[in-house]
Design an enzyme around this catalytic site. Structure first.
Site, PDB file in Angstrom:
ATOM      1  N   ASN A  10       0.878  -1.161   0.000  1.00  0.00           N
ATOM      2  CA  ASN A  10       0.000   0.000   0.000  1.00  0.00           C
ATOM      3  C   ASN A  10       0.920   1.217   0.000  1.00  0.00           C
ATOM      4  OD1 ASN A  10      -1.821   2.039   0.486  1.00  0.00           O
ATOM      5  ND2 ASN A  10      -2.662   1.140   2.363  1.00  0.00           N
ATOM      6  N   LYS A  17       3.457   0.757   3.021  1.00  0.00           N
ATOM      7  CA  LYS A  17       3.011  -0.237   4.000  1.00  0.00           C
ATOM      8  C   LYS A  17       3.115  -1.597   3.335  1.00  0.00           C
ATOM      9  CE  LYS A  17      -0.803   0.697   7.204  1.00  0.00           C
ATOM     10  NZ  LYS A  17      -2.250   0.918   7.232  1.00  0.00           N
ATOM     11  N   ARG A  76      -2.503  -2.143  -3.384  1.00  0.00           N
ATOM     12  CA  ARG A  76      -3.732  -1.396  -3.122  1.00  0.00           C
ATOM     13  C   ARG A  76      -3.685  -0.099  -3.928  1.00  0.00           C
ATOM     14  NH1 ARG A  76      -5.330   2.716   1.342  1.00  0.00           N
ATOM     15  NH2 ARG A  76      -7.589   2.710   1.139  1.00  0.00           N
ATOM     16  N   HIS A 164     -12.829   2.547   0.269  1.00  0.00           N
ATOM     17  CA  HIS A 164     -12.830   1.487   1.291  1.00  0.00           C
ATOM     18  C   HIS A 164     -13.540   0.236   0.781  1.00  0.00           C
ATOM     19  CE1 HIS A 164     -12.776   4.709   4.749  1.00  0.00           C
ATOM     20  NE2 HIS A 164     -11.549   4.391   4.379  1.00  0.00           N
ATOM     21  N   ARG A 225     -11.554  14.779   8.310  1.00  0.00           N
ATOM     22  CA  ARG A 225     -12.380  15.230   7.179  1.00  0.00           C
ATOM     23  C   ARG A 225     -13.788  15.566   7.648  1.00  0.00           C
ATOM     24  NH1 ARG A 225     -11.009  10.043   4.009  1.00  0.00           N
ATOM     25  NH2 ARG A 225      -8.812  10.339   3.544  1.00  0.00           N
ATOM     26  N   GLU A 368      -8.047  -5.785   5.074  1.00  0.00           N
ATOM     27  CA  GLU A 368      -7.909  -5.388   3.668  1.00  0.00           C
ATOM     28  C   GLU A 368      -6.736  -6.097   2.999  1.00  0.00           C
ATOM     29  OE1 GLU A 368      -8.542  -1.305   5.368  1.00  0.00           O
ATOM     30  OE2 GLU A 368      -9.102  -0.856   3.303  1.00  0.00           O
TER      31      GLU A 368
END
Ligand code: ADP
Length: 386
Positions: A10, A17, A76, A164, A225, A368
């Site tokens: 990722n 990651k 990802r 997501h 956010r 994930e």
């Protein structure tokens, strides 16, 4: 099939990651994070150096990538735009297509492309991209279309994409296994509540609505956010506060949400402040819950019925008070949690509603990386979905 591990990457603009995971068993061989890529004073100059560092770290952890039978690398990618509804094997042409989607995800896709290029140059196995938007390409047009001039929207690829998706897909399938019913029969709402937050309505395993939109800014209140605001706010702030478009963007993405309301973006800290009587933290919690109820109510009506409501990700998996607050007062709609079940901490997928509840409420840890590893292997074994 050989159950060799998959390296899941990722890549962001300044971080990489990684997780080495066995797709069949879910065993995590090792995982970690290379940070500060390309930053001043960092010894990781670029994504190529980050992949080299990852290799060295794996060796330190006793993992030689050339000897473990590495099956593939799964990447990802946040935004698949209108083009990618399924995972795809990465070729030069596909990498170019992902790069072309960067205007839709300027904070995410360029980093992913840099990570993909660095990894492809250094790891001679198949590379697969798994898109965060893919699960939502099934949204009905009525749910994915903004009421904007049609031609403008088409020209600029403006629609609700949702993010997501890898998590919503993994969790909605895990729910079926947990409650022991076929996925095809279930109407579900999934609440992914981490730093970023999103809700989805899933009918028979297919997403029919979701709270994030063209960008990850829409929908629920998040760590930093704002989620939904009046679209007129942008011009109002421009006129009244003299903010530029970039400044408004920064304000809504990085300085709003829980942080803007209470000063902290971490839910644990928010809870501590709230418990200590901090009124700003109390209001932040209430706004967060109010927005969740708003979407839960909307999806209940979109679906027409609800079998399972699920909480996942950092806040959803760990915060019993938040879960209780979301279903408070909803007994009349068949929604409630059993105080003891909800309050007992656990790492496993579990039911927290009382036995015999009309709607089953569950907590399901998301994963994930495992979902990306499994989709990567599935694509390589069976070819693209028809
Ligand atoms: P990300 O979206 O970055 O993957 P996470 O899913 O880890 O983030 O969610 C981060 C949020 O989850 C933070 O607000 C954090 O406070 C909350 N969280 C994580 N672990 C716990 C815990 N054990 N108890 C309460 N809240 C937690």
């Amino acid at each position: 099939m050989t159950d060799g591990p998959v390296l899941v990457l990722n890549a962001g603009s300044s971080s990489l990651k990684y997780q080495l995971v066995v797709p069949g068993s879910g065993e995590v061989r090792t995982k970690g994070l290379v940070e500060r890529i390309g930053e001043d004073g960092s010894d990781v100059a670029d994504h190529a150096a980050a992949v080299e560092q990852l290799r060295r770290r794996l060796v330190e952890d006793g993992v030689d990538l050339d000897a473990v039978g590495l099956r593939a690398v799964g990447h990802r990618v946040v935004h698949g735009g209108p083009d990618f509804s399924d995972p795809v094997v990465l070729t030069d042409a596909v990498v170019d297509q992902i790069r072309d989607l960067s205007p839709l995800a300027p904070l995410h896709n360029p980093g992913a492309v840099a990570g993909i290029e660095a990894a492809r140059a250094r790891l001679a196995v198949p590379h697969v991209a798994v898109f965060d938007t893919a699960f939502f390409t099934t949204l009905p047009a009525a749910a994915s279309t903004y009421a904007l001039p049609r031609e403008l929207a088409e020209q600029h690829r403006i629609r609700r994409y949702g993010m997501h998706g890898t998590s919503h897909r993994y969790v909605s399938r895990a729910v079926a296994a947990l409650v022991g019913r076929p996925l095809e029969e279930l109407d579900q709402v999934v609440l992914h509540l981490g730093n970023g937050c999103s809700a989805s309505a899933v009918r028979g395993g297919r997403a029919v609505d979701t709270s994030m939109g063209l960008t990850p800014l829409q929908g629920l209140v998040m760590g930093t956010r704002s989620g939904d605001v009046d679209p007129g706010l942008h011009s109002y702030l421009h006129r009244e506060a003299g903010l530029s478009v970039e400044e408004v963007d920064d304000l809504l993405n990085k300085r709003s949400g829980l942080k803007g309301l209470s000063g902290v973006n971490d839910f644990r800290q928010l809870q501590e402040l709230r418990a200590g009587g901090d009124e700003h933290a109390a209001l932040a919690f209430d706004v967060y819950v109010h927005r969740l109820k708003h979407y839960l109510g909307a999806y209940l009506v979109q679906l027409g019925r609800l079998d399972v409501l699920t909480f996942t990700a950092g806040v959803g998996e760990n915060n019993a008070a938040l879960r209780a607050a979301v279903v408070e007062g909803l007994d009349g709609l068949g929604l409630s949690v059993d105080a003891e079940r909800n309050g007992s901490p656990g790492r496993e997928a579990r039911v927290i509603s009382p036995d015999g509840s009309p709607v089953t409420v569950t907590v399901v840890p998301t994963n994930e990386e495992l979902e990306i590893a499994r989709q990567t292997v599935a694509l390589l074994e069976t070819g693209p979905a028809g």
